[in-house]
Write an enzyme that holds these catalytic residues in place. Structure first.
Site, PDB file in Angstrom:
ATOM      1  N   VAL A  52      64.960  -3.932 -66.176  1.00  0.00           N
ATOM      2  CA  VAL A  52      65.713  -4.337 -67.361  1.00  0.00           C
ATOM      3  C   VAL A  52      66.132  -3.079 -68.107  1.00  0.00           C
ATOM      4  O   VAL A  52      65.300  -2.226 -68.429  1.00  0.00           O
ATOM      5  CB  VAL A  52      64.886  -5.260 -68.272  1.00  0.00           C
ATOM      6  CG1 VAL A  52      65.695  -5.664 -69.502  1.00  0.00           C
ATOM      7  CG2 VAL A  52      64.436  -6.493 -67.511  1.00  0.00           C
ATOM      8  N   ASP A  97      56.338 -20.916 -66.548  1.00  0.00           N
ATOM      9  CA  ASP A  97      55.560 -19.703 -66.829  1.00  0.00           C
ATOM     10  C   ASP A  97      55.522 -19.443 -68.336  1.00  0.00           C
ATOM     11  O   ASP A  97      55.772 -18.332 -68.790  1.00  0.00           O
ATOM     12  CB  ASP A  97      56.151 -18.510 -66.082  1.00  0.00           C
ATOM     13  CG  ASP A  97      55.194 -17.320 -66.020  1.00  0.00           C
ATOM     14  OD1 ASP A  97      53.973 -17.540 -66.143  1.00  0.00           O
ATOM     15  OD2 ASP A  97      55.660 -16.188 -65.844  1.00  0.00           O
TER      16      ASP A  97
END
Length: 431
Positions: free
Chosen positions: A27, A141
């Site tokens: 990222v 999640d």
């Protein structure tokens, strides 16, 4: 050429700073040259670029997040594939650069949240999850590392990277366990399909940790923790918590998903009731339209199997016409056949345990992980009946004066700039 500072993807997104490295990619903080704004770009790792399964999972992530539009879900702006100088095409997602802090970092710093802030966070998260649930999506999640909190107290859920449409063909291998051991629902740990109620369970674990300062289950490894989620009741919450708060968390942590709140909306409504000083409503046990009620988690006990067998036999007898008193001979097994059946059952249980051990993530939420994936763009608002009620509870402003330490920031979360009008909150620890 691998992603690095100064590289421009598709002639538009110039990479400026590596923020995090996750399971599927990196990222980066970047600048959108066309619109002149700061964005986060998630670039698929080069070693996965030639893997069709990973490419498809990455594309599925983009499609998933593009379906959602809500202030409580971090946004995705774009998806693309860029040529990397002879190394093939690399896929990437362009996402909202969130000015906030992950909840796990907050809890690490403060120990636990004040009750009013914890309930505010839970209600906001439940309402954001309902948008995904109404669209047929399950996050799979939910954990503190995927819940970001901005300086104004706005919650944003991230990382729908392993979410999948309930009705779509799965990208993951059959029976593959997805989730983080400390927050995984029992049915997920067993390799069963995740449902919106699975997200509610995981959010209940987050709530347990937020109000008590500790997770309900701990152990030496992921397998140990996952087995506790499957078999053990959570320890009682501190007695200084109001009874309705304890009742709310207890409802969300039952093993049978059919006995929990069926999605984020009803859970958020229950939190709103608790915030208003009432008891949480009991969950509706009616399954969602078009879906069968989830089965209870098997206990593996002889008594449970015998009871189920007896119930089926009784129902079968009631449904059969009379046969003049003739009864078929009862089937019996030799000692050798019984031994084979027992061995088959043991092998089946071992297979489930081995599968959990092989694919479940590490137990903690502070280890390096896949960067959260913000989400955006919905094709219309869901029907009012699917929203889980209106957000009647006011959102708290969590901002306080004074400096805030930013340790353990993850994903593309960035601390406020010097020009921010308010620093991130130094959250009040519950006394």
């Amino acid at each position: 050429m691998s992603p690095r500072v100064g590289v421009t993807l598709s002639g538009r997104y110039r990479l400026q700073r590596l923020i995090a490295t996750g399971g599927m990619g990196q990222v980066w903080e970047a600048v959108d040259n066309r619109l002149g704004r700061r964005v986060a770009v998630k670039v698929l790792k080069s070693e996965f670029s030639s893997d069709p399964e990973f490419i498809e999972r990455f594309r599925a992530e983009a499609r998933t997040t593009a379906m959602l539009n809500h202030p409580g879900i971090a946004s995705v702006h774009d998806y693309g594939e860029s040529q990397m100088n002879g190394e093939g095409r690399t896929a990437y997602l362009v996402m909202e650069l969130v000015n906030g802090e992950p909840l796990n970092s907050v809890l690490k710093r403060t120990g636990r949240l004040s009750l009013r802030h914890a309930l505010d966070m839970l209600e906001q998260t439940g309402r954001a999850l309902q948008i995904a649930h109404a669209a047929g999506l399950v996050h799979r999640d939910v954990k503190p590392g995927n819940i970001l909190i901005t300086p104004t107290g706005q919650v944003k859920i991230t990382d729908f990277g392993i979410a999948k449409a309930v009705d779509a063909a799965p990208v993951t291998q059959t029976g593959m366990v997805m989730g983080t051991a400390q927050y995984i629902a029992p049915e997920q740990a067993l390799g069963h399909d995740a449902s919106p109620a699975s997200d509610v369970y995981s959010l209940g674990v987050v709530g347990y940790e937020a109000v008590s300062g500790k997770r309900p289950f701990a152990g030496d490894g992921a397998l140990t923790v996952a087995m506790k989620h499957i078999k053990e009741p959570p320890p009682p919450l501190p007695p200084d918590l109001p009874p309705n708060v304890r009742e709310l968390i207890e409802i969300t942590l039952v093993k049978n998903p059919a006995m929990r709140y069926r999605s984020g909306g009803p859970f958020a409504d229950a939190v709103a009731a608790v915030r208003a000083g009432r008891r949480p409503p009991r969950p509706s046990q009616t399954p969602p339209p078009g879906r069968a009620a989830p089965a209870a988690i098997p206990s593996g006990t002889t008594a449970r199997v015998a009871a189920n067998s007896a119930g089926r036999t009784a129902a079968s007898r009631r449904s059969r016409p009379a046969t003049g008193g003739h009864r078929p001979p009862r089937r019996t097994f030799s000692s050798g056949q019984r031994a084979l059946l027992w061995a088959a059952g043991v092998l089946g249980a071992l297979a489930i345990i081995i599968a959990v051990l092989l694919v479940i993530k590490a137990p903690g939420d502070n280890s390096p992980q896949q960067a959260p994936t913000p989400t955006v763009t919905t094709t219309g608002n869901p029907p009012a009946s699917n929203t889980g009620g209106t957000d009647a509870s006011p959102r708290l402003n969590w901002t306080e004066r004074g400096e805030t330490r930013h340790s353990g920031l993850q994903s593309w979360v960035v601390p406020p700039t010097p020009h921010s009008r308010a620093s991130l909150a130094r959250y009040e620890i519950a006394q």
